[in-house]
Write a protein that holds these residues in place. Structure first.
Motif, PDB file in Angstrom:
ATOM      1  N   ASN A 175       0.819  -1.210   0.000  1.00 45.59           N
ATOM      2  CA  ASN A 175       0.000   0.000   0.000  1.00 45.59           C
ATOM      3  C   ASN A 175       0.856   1.264   0.000  1.00 45.59           C
ATOM      4  N   LEU A 176       2.071   1.158   0.583  1.00 41.57           N
ATOM      5  CA  LEU A 176       2.950   2.328   0.638  1.00 41.57           C
ATOM      6  C   LEU A 176       3.899   2.375  -0.555  1.00 41.57           C
TER       7      LEU A 176
ATOM      8  N   MET B  85      -3.204   3.914   3.237  1.00 37.32           N
ATOM      9  CA  MET B  85      -4.277   3.492   4.142  1.00 37.32           C
ATOM     10  C   MET B  85      -3.746   3.490   5.568  1.00 37.32           C
ATOM     11  N   TRP B  87      -4.325   1.506   8.889  1.00 42.06           N
ATOM     12  CA  TRP B  87      -4.915   0.196   9.171  1.00 42.06           C
ATOM     13  C   TRP B  87      -5.489   0.151  10.571  1.00 42.06           C
ATOM     14  N   SER B  89      -5.086  -2.226  12.641  1.00 41.09           N
ATOM     15  CA  SER B  89      -4.006  -2.650  13.539  1.00 41.09           C
ATOM     16  C   SER B  89      -2.835  -1.681  13.450  1.00 41.09           C
ATOM     17  N   ALA B  91      -0.470  -1.538  11.652  1.00 44.14           N
ATOM     18  CA  ALA B  91       0.528  -2.215  10.814  1.00 44.14           C
ATOM     19  C   ALA B  91       1.802  -1.393  10.664  1.00 44.14           C
ATOM     20  N   LEU B  92       2.261  -0.815  11.766  1.00 45.78           N
ATOM     21  CA  LEU B  92       3.566  -0.134  11.728  1.00 45.78           C
ATOM     22  C   LEU B  92       4.650  -1.193  11.674  1.00 45.78           C
ATOM     23  N   PHE B  93       5.792  -0.850  11.075  1.00 47.51           N
ATOM     24  CA  PHE B  93       6.868  -1.840  10.955  1.00 47.51           C
ATOM     25  C   PHE B  93       7.654  -1.877  12.268  1.00 47.51           C
ATOM     26  N   PRO B  94       7.561  -2.990  13.013  1.00 43.66           N
ATOM     27  CA  PRO B  94       8.124  -3.015  14.370  1.00 43.66           C
ATOM     28  C   PRO B  94       9.652  -3.004  14.393  1.00 43.66           C
ATOM     29  N   PHE B  95      10.287  -3.352  13.267  1.00 45.31           N
ATOM     30  CA  PHE B  95      11.746  -3.430  13.245  1.00 45.31           C
ATOM     31  C   PHE B  95      12.361  -2.124  12.769  1.00 45.31           C
ATOM     32  N   PHE B 104       9.378   5.202   4.873  1.00 49.22           N
ATOM     33  CA  PHE B 104       9.254   3.986   4.067  1.00 49.22           C
ATOM     34  C   PHE B 104       8.696   4.250   2.660  1.00 49.22           C
ATOM     35  N   ALA B 105       7.555   4.942   2.599  1.00 45.73           N
ATOM     36  CA  ALA B 105       6.907   5.149   1.299  1.00 45.73           C
ATOM     37  C   ALA B 105       7.797   5.968   0.361  1.00 45.73           C
ATOM     38  N   LYS B 107      11.091   5.990   0.467  1.00 45.35           N
ATOM     39  CA  LYS B 107      12.189   5.110   0.071  1.00 45.35           C
ATOM     40  C   LYS B 107      11.750   4.219  -1.088  1.00 45.35           C
ATOM     41  N   SER B 138       7.551  -0.006  19.720  1.00 45.24           N
ATOM     42  CA  SER B 138       7.070  -0.606  20.963  1.00 45.24           C
ATOM     43  C   SER B 138       7.176   0.350  22.148  1.00 45.24           C
ATOM     44  N   ARG B 145       1.324   6.173  18.387  1.00 46.31           N
ATOM     45  CA  ARG B 145       1.391   5.255  17.236  1.00 46.31           C
ATOM     46  C   ARG B 145       0.438   5.691  16.146  1.00 46.31           C
ATOM     47  N   ARG B 152       3.035   8.334   8.344  1.00 45.51           N
ATOM     48  CA  ARG B 152       3.587   7.387   7.383  1.00 45.51           C
ATOM     49  C   ARG B 152       2.760   7.364   6.094  1.00 45.51           C
ATOM     50  N   SER B 153       1.441   7.523   6.234  1.00 44.52           N
ATOM     51  CA  SER B 153       0.588   7.497   5.049  1.00 44.52           C
ATOM     52  C   SER B 153       0.576   8.835   4.320  1.00 44.52           C
TER      53      SER B 153
END
Lengths: 271, 365
Positions: A175-176, B85, B87, B89, B91-95, B104-105, B107, B138, B145, B152-153
């Motif tokens: 999606n990203l 979107m 989400w 949950s 859906a963030l990237f935990p690492f 991220f987007a 990149k 975390s 969050r 992020r979106s």
């Protein structure tokens, strides 16, 4: 850990459980400890009282070119097996995670089957097959045979990690703007990294110790465990204790590394 | 308000989605306009999330066409649409750290490191989480969050943002605060928000237009005010839960005026809201705030029913009084405490409930 109310604990049961655990460990580790102790004993035969402290058996082992050759074969095979079976295991685990298809249960059962086959039968079958295709008798043959039994371990470890992954994580990457390959590289693999390294160490340790199949297919390129049998057949020498201690320490180190990596991922994440 | 004249940013034309024999979305027509805050509302399984996932390209429509800016996007993979979107949950990237998540987007779009960092920092600033840039996910609270997920979106500055029940994991107070954050953000950026929720209060407090869905179909589209005052169907009135509903049949009284014959009596209908066909089934809805309570039968041209009081519920500044009619229908009236003071309410006591015909609203069955 939560402190439980002591009143809820029966001291008798506590004591019995503790004794049980200690006895189990004693039973498992006594022979290894004995081997470790006797490897530093100057006497020719293992007997009590012990003789003097000595490293002569280690020196004897280190001076033996056959041992070095065996060790080189073992390490070469171990690294090859670790890398190949982890890659295969990852692919199998990801397939299970991402896709639903007809016969998936059969696919999973087959993928996890090899470690349940008796090693003698496996070794014999491997020998028959590999000699037919002219691959038996070298390190490559041992690698192929070991990958067959190690890949399921890698798959199990990585599958567990994938099951902890939020199912939205990969779609979120798409999606990203991440293509499937980019999402694999930037999301799935980083998420699984501890399990991938853990699988690498576990499979190396399994290959490092494996004797029966290696004995069948290794030919002249014997791995260390096969060499040890050679020693035993020739003469009973405390050198075996020295080699055994070395192999044990290497395997334990790999397994502890794997455990540390996997234990960290299994710890509850704060959500 | 929404300019309806210009071409829609997104249009769904006869879009349907089947999963095997199950139909998640039935032939749906919907236009989403540039810059509006649209809420898709309904209970679980109504097809609202499937609709959102089709917009994001995570599900392909079984039938129909989805257009973004006039161009069909049915066959465009998720990563080639700019439809980020948020989400449920998150859906963030935990690492990844907070700022790496936001980058991220960018990149994935091949932007250089310094440009990525600069843009991500701007959005962290804007979402007031700049101080957490180097933290792990975390280590953040729920509200923080949420802000990371938004940043992020939004970092790619899309024309449309999809939100899938993003506030459902937050506690009540935080939810209200995030609602105003979202509404302000939408107004300031002018980005079209499509917001999926099952919560009426979330949809009505934020959205310019609300789409109410049930069993894969659109029941009503309108502004929150329109839907609240004039639910189009019995389902919508039931779903909103703020009206008393009298099911019955259309007929005419002695003078030939249209009335609704119900088990609680014949009720006069609001002028201009009365469809012609006598004998047709319909329901009359009356907002619980528009009903009056009388100790004696009311005089004049008001609809009324006799009912016994069965309970009382305090809701802050107002109270909701529950009644039951002789034939077992439950009714509710919401009043301020002052209005109730001289009624000497008591459980079991008979009262008369009345409303002006103009406050009634007729809906289809």
């Amino acid at each position: 850990m939560n402190r439980e109310n002591e009143a809820n604990r029966n001291p008798l049961i506590n004591g019995a459980l503790l004794a049980y655990v200690l006895l189990a460990y004693l039973f498992v580790f006594a022979p290894i400890v004995a081997s470790f102790v006797f490897s530093f004993n100057s006497d020719r035969f293992p007997s009590i009282p012990l003789g003097d402290f000595s490293t002569e058996w280690y020196r004897a082992v280190a001076a033996d070119p056959l041992v070095w050759q065996g060790l080189r074969n073992t390490l070469l095979v171990g690294v090859g097996v670790g890398v190949i079976s982890t890659a295969l295991g990852f692919g199998a685990a990801y397939t299970d995670h991402r896709y639903n298809f007809l016969g998936k249960q059969v696919y999973l059962a087959l993928a996890l089957l090899p470690p349940t086959i008796p090693v003698v039968i496996m070794g014999l079958a491997m020998l028959a097959f590999l000699s037919r295709v002219n691959l038996s008798g070298d390190a490559g043959a041992v690698i192929i045979a070991h990958v067959v039994i190690c890949a399921p371990f890698a798959m199990a470890v990585i599958r567990l990690r994938l099951s902890q992954m939020d199912p939205s994580l990969e779609p979120a990457a798409w999606n990203l703007g991440a293509s499937e390959w980019a999402a694999m590289r930037h999301v799935v693999i980083p998420f699984c990294r501890p399990a991938i390294l853990g699988a690498l160490f576990v499979t190396m340790a399994v290959s490092f110790d494996e004797f029966a199949i290696a004995w069948f297919v290794s030919g002249l390129n014997e791995t260390l465990p096969v060499k040890v049998l050679g020693f035993l057949q020739g003469q009973v020498s405390p050198r075996i204790n020295a080699v055994g201690t070395f192999v044990f320490i290497v395997s334990m180190t790999l397994l502890i590394l794997a455990q540390l990596l996997l234990g960290r991922t299994a710890a509850p994440r704060k959500e | 308000m929404t300019p309806v004249t210009q071409a829609p940013l997104v249009s769904l034309e006869g879009v349907a989605k089947h999963f095997g024999t199950y139909t998640a979305v039935q032939k749906m027509d919907l236009q989403i306009h540039e810059g509006e805050f649209l809420a898709l509302m309904g209970s679980s399984g109504c097809g609202k999330t499937t609709t959102l996932r089709m917009l994001a390209g995570l599900e392909a429509p079984s039938e129909g066409v989805i257009r973004l800016d006039g161009k069909p996007i049915n066959d465009l993979p998720s990563w080639s649409r700019d439809t980020p979107m948020v989400w449920q949950s998150l859906a963030l990237f935990p690492f990844l750290t907070v700022i790496e998540n936001v980058e991220f987007a960018l990149k994935m779009r091949g932007l250089g490191r310094t440009e990525r960092r600069r843009r991500a920092e701007q959005w962290l600033d804007r979402m007031q989480i700049a101080e957490f840039a180097g933290r792990n996910i975390s280590q953040l609270s729920g509200g923080q969050r949420q802000r990371v997920a938004l940043a992020r979106s939004l970092v790619i500055e899309p024309r449309i943002l999809l939100l899938d029940e993003p506030l459902s994991a937050l506690d009540a107070a935080l939810k209200v605060r995030m609602q105003s954050v979202l509404k302000t953000l939408q107004r300031e950026t002018g980005i079209t928000f499509v917001y999926v929720t099952h919560s009426q209060s979330e949809a009505f407090s934020m959205a310019d237009r609300v789409v109410i869905m049930s069993r894969g179909k659109i029941e009503q589209i309108g502004t929150p005010q329109d839907i609240y005052r004039a639910p189009r169907t019995r389902f919508v009135a039931d779903f909103l839960g703020s009206s008393n509903i009298f099911p019955g049949q259309l007929t005419r009284d002695g003078q030939g005026r249209p009335v609704l014959a119900t088990s609680s009596g014949d009720f006069a209908l609001p002028a201009g809201n009365a469809p012609g066909i006598a004998g047709q089934a319909a329901s009359l809805t009356v907002l619980d705030t528009r009903m009056q309570i009388h100790p004696q039968p009311p005089q004049g041209a008001r609809n009324s029913v006799a009912a016994r009081m069965i309970g009382e519920e305090f809701v802050g500044a107002t109270a909701t009084i529950h009644f039951e009619t002789d034939n077992g229908q439950e009714l509710r009236v919401q009043k301020s405490h002052e209005d109730l003071a001289d009624l000497s309410l008591a459980i079991g006591k008979p009262f008369y409930l009345s409303w002006s015909p103009a406050d009634g609203h007729l809906v289809q069955e």
